[in-house]
Design a protein around this motif. Sequence first.
Motif, PDB file in Angstrom:
ATOM      1  N   UNK A 187       0.852  -1.193   0.000  1.00 15.01           N
ATOM      2  CA  UNK A 187       0.000   0.000   0.000  1.00 15.01           C
ATOM      3  C   UNK A 187       0.886   1.242   0.000  1.00 15.01           C
ATOM      4  N   UNK A 188       0.326   2.343  -0.508  1.00 18.60           N
ATOM      5  CA  UNK A 188       1.007   3.632  -0.498  1.00 18.60           C
ATOM      6  C   UNK A 188       0.208   4.576   0.394  1.00 18.60           C
ATOM      7  N   UNK A 189       0.912   5.335   1.222  1.00 20.09           N
ATOM      8  CA  UNK A 189       0.308   6.322   2.108  1.00 20.09           C
ATOM      9  C   UNK A 189       0.657   7.707   1.573  1.00 20.09           C
ATOM     10  N   UNK A 190      -0.295   8.621   1.621  1.00 19.19           N
ATOM     11  CA  UNK A 190      -0.033  10.017   1.260  1.00 19.19           C
ATOM     12  C   UNK A 190      -0.423  10.904   2.433  1.00 19.19           C
ATOM     13  N   UNK A 191       0.479  11.801   2.786  1.00 18.56           N
ATOM     14  CA  UNK A 191       0.202  12.819   3.801  1.00 18.56           C
ATOM     15  C   UNK A 191       0.264  14.178   3.131  1.00 18.56           C
ATOM     16  N   UNK A 192      -0.714  15.010   3.423  1.00 15.86           N
ATOM     17  CA  UNK A 192      -0.762  16.351   2.840  1.00 15.86           C
ATOM     18  C   UNK A 192      -0.999  17.369   3.938  1.00 15.86           C
ATOM     19  N   UNK A 193      -0.398  18.544   3.734  1.00 16.93           N
ATOM     20  CA  UNK A 193      -0.537  19.638   4.696  1.00 16.93           C
ATOM     21  C   UNK A 193      -0.910  20.907   3.944  1.00 16.93           C
ATOM     22  N   UNK A 194      -2.068  21.453   4.248  1.00 17.74           N
ATOM     23  CA  UNK A 194      -2.475  22.752   3.703  1.00 17.74           C
ATOM     24  C   UNK A 194      -1.877  23.798   4.628  1.00 17.74           C
ATOM     25  N   UNK A 195      -0.815  24.451   4.159  1.00 14.80           N
ATOM     26  CA  UNK A 195      -0.050  25.349   5.021  1.00 14.80           C
ATOM     27  C   UNK A 195      -0.425  26.808   4.876  1.00 14.80           C
ATOM     28  N   UNK A 196      -1.255  27.157   3.859  1.00 13.19           N
ATOM     29  CA  UNK A 196      -1.652  28.554   3.683  1.00 13.19           C
ATOM     30  C   UNK A 196      -2.980  28.598   2.941  1.00 13.19           C
ATOM     31  N   UNK A 197      -3.909  29.397   3.459  1.00 18.39           N
ATOM     32  CA  UNK A 197      -5.196  29.625   2.795  1.00 18.39           C
ATOM     33  C   UNK A 197      -5.367  31.121   2.621  1.00 18.39           C
ATOM     34  N   UNK A 198      -5.582  31.560   1.380  1.00 20.72           N
ATOM     35  CA  UNK A 198      -5.882  32.961   1.108  1.00 20.72           C
ATOM     36  C   UNK A 198      -7.364  33.053   0.760  1.00 20.72           C
ATOM     37  N   UNK A 199      -7.796  34.207   0.305  1.00 21.52           N
ATOM     38  CA  UNK A 199      -9.209  34.381  -0.022  1.00 21.52           C
ATOM     39  C   UNK A 199      -9.646  33.466  -1.171  1.00 21.52           C
ATOM     40  N   UNK A 200      -8.746  33.205  -2.115  1.00 25.17           N
ATOM     41  CA  UNK A 200      -9.123  32.437  -3.301  1.00 25.17           C
ATOM     42  C   UNK A 200      -8.317  31.162  -3.538  1.00 25.17           C
ATOM     43  N   UNK A 201      -7.158  31.022  -2.882  1.00 24.80           N
ATOM     44  CA  UNK A 201      -6.263  29.902  -3.157  1.00 24.80           C
ATOM     45  C   UNK A 201      -5.791  29.268  -1.854  1.00 24.80           C
ATOM     46  N   UNK A 202      -5.668  27.923  -1.882  1.00 28.19           N
ATOM     47  CA  UNK A 202      -5.054  27.187  -0.766  1.00 28.19           C
ATOM     48  C   UNK A 202      -3.793  26.503  -1.290  1.00 28.19           C
ATOM     49  N   UNK A 203      -2.757  26.479  -0.458  1.00 27.56           N
ATOM     50  CA  UNK A 203      -1.454  25.937  -0.827  1.00 27.56           C
ATOM     51  C   UNK A 203      -1.175  24.679  -0.013  1.00 27.56           C
ATOM     52  N   UNK A 204      -0.692  23.648  -0.701  1.00 25.60           N
ATOM     53  CA  UNK A 204      -0.523  22.331  -0.080  1.00 25.60           C
ATOM     54  C   UNK A 204       0.830  21.736  -0.458  1.00 25.60           C
ATOM     55  N   UNK A 205       1.425  21.010   0.494  1.00 22.37           N
ATOM     56  CA  UNK A 205       2.597  20.159   0.250  1.00 22.37           C
ATOM     57  C   UNK A 205       2.216  18.750   0.669  1.00 22.37           C
ATOM     58  N   UNK A 206       2.767  17.767  -0.040  1.00 22.05           N
ATOM     59  CA  UNK A 206       2.450  16.392   0.318  1.00 22.05           C
ATOM     60  C   UNK A 206       3.582  15.438   0.009  1.00 22.05           C
ATOM     61  N   UNK A 207       3.457  14.244   0.570  1.00 21.43           N
ATOM     62  CA  UNK A 207       4.440  13.190   0.349  1.00 21.43           C
ATOM     63  C   UNK A 207       3.721  11.843   0.305  1.00 21.43           C
ATOM     64  N   UNK A 208       4.200  10.963  -0.588  1.00 18.29           N
ATOM     65  CA  UNK A 208       3.691   9.592  -0.676  1.00 18.29           C
ATOM     66  C   UNK A 208       4.840   8.659  -0.306  1.00 18.29           C
ATOM     67  N   UNK A 209       4.526   7.603   0.446  1.00 18.03           N
ATOM     68  CA  UNK A 209       5.573   6.712   0.953  1.00 18.03           C
ATOM     69  C   UNK A 209       4.957   5.380   1.372  1.00 18.03           C
ATOM     70  N   UNK A 210       5.830   4.439   1.741  1.00 13.39           N
ATOM     71  CA  UNK A 210       5.357   3.163   2.303  1.00 13.39           C
ATOM     72  C   UNK A 210       5.372   3.217   3.828  1.00 13.39           C
ATOM     73  N   UNK A 211       6.568   3.202   4.404  1.00 11.00           N
ATOM     74  CA  UNK A 211       6.708   3.129   5.866  1.00 11.00           C
ATOM     75  C   UNK A 211       7.251   4.401   6.488  1.00 11.00           C
ATOM     76  N   UNK A 212       8.090   5.103   5.740  1.00  9.67           N
ATOM     77  CA  UNK A 212       8.830   6.216   6.313  1.00  9.67           C
ATOM     78  C   UNK A 212       8.721   7.431   5.399  1.00  9.67           C
ATOM     79  N   UNK A 213       8.129   8.483   5.907  1.00 11.43           N
ATOM     80  CA  UNK A 213       7.968   9.719   5.137  1.00 11.43           C
ATOM     81  C   UNK A 213       9.323  10.268   4.662  1.00 11.43           C
ATOM     82  N   UNK A 214      10.392   9.943   5.370  1.00 16.21           N
ATOM     83  CA  UNK A 214      11.725  10.396   4.988  1.00 16.21           C
ATOM     84  C   UNK A 214      12.288   9.612   3.796  1.00 16.21           C
ATOM     85  N   UNK A 215      11.595   8.563   3.360  1.00 10.17           N
ATOM     86  CA  UNK A 215      11.988   7.768   2.198  1.00 10.17           C
ATOM     87  C   UNK A 215      10.823   7.792   1.196  1.00 10.17           C
ATOM     88  N   UNK A 216      10.587   8.962   0.574  1.00  8.92           N
ATOM     89  CA  UNK A 216       9.372   9.139  -0.232  1.00  8.92           C
ATOM     90  C   UNK A 216       9.400   8.434  -1.586  1.00  8.92           C
TER      91      UNK A 216
END
Length: 160
Positions: A106-135
């Motif tokens: 299985x693949x896991x994805x974690x996403x973080x919406x780090x900024x929301x403006x009036x019209x746009x939201x900004x996101x960073x994410x990572x997909x991995x198996x066991x360790x987010x540090x090994x994407x």
Amino acid sequence: MSEGAPEDPQAALRAIGERFMRSVPHNNALGMEIVALERGRAEFRLPYSARLVGNPETGVLHGGAISALMDAAGGASVFQALTRPMTIATLDLRIDYLKPATPGRAVVARAHCYKVTREIAFVRGVAFHDDEADPIATCAATFMLGTRAGARTPDDRGAA
């Protein structure tokens, strides 16, 4: 607190996330699962399935399935960051594939919406198996807020 309102903010966030998953048939068809939702963050899981394989010789999941997973987790993180419910649409999704997913896992994805403006939201994410540090892949995305289907007139589209 008003009658009928959830007392637990986490329960309210989870309910929004679950409605989001049910409302996107593509996510359901791929078999995505919600792992965790919190303020501005989402974690989804894509179980391995032979029908999602991109190369039958290697058994590696198709990059499109991982893209869809990261887009869904990103969108869910935006919903978790909003102060009120509204429609959203993916505006831009940049994915860097760093290595193939391991066949059968299985693949896991974690996403973080780090900024929301009036019209746009900004996101960073990572997909991995066991360790987010090994994407497997990372993403940067923007989502348009408050989109409305059918809101344009023929003149808005440049039609005569």
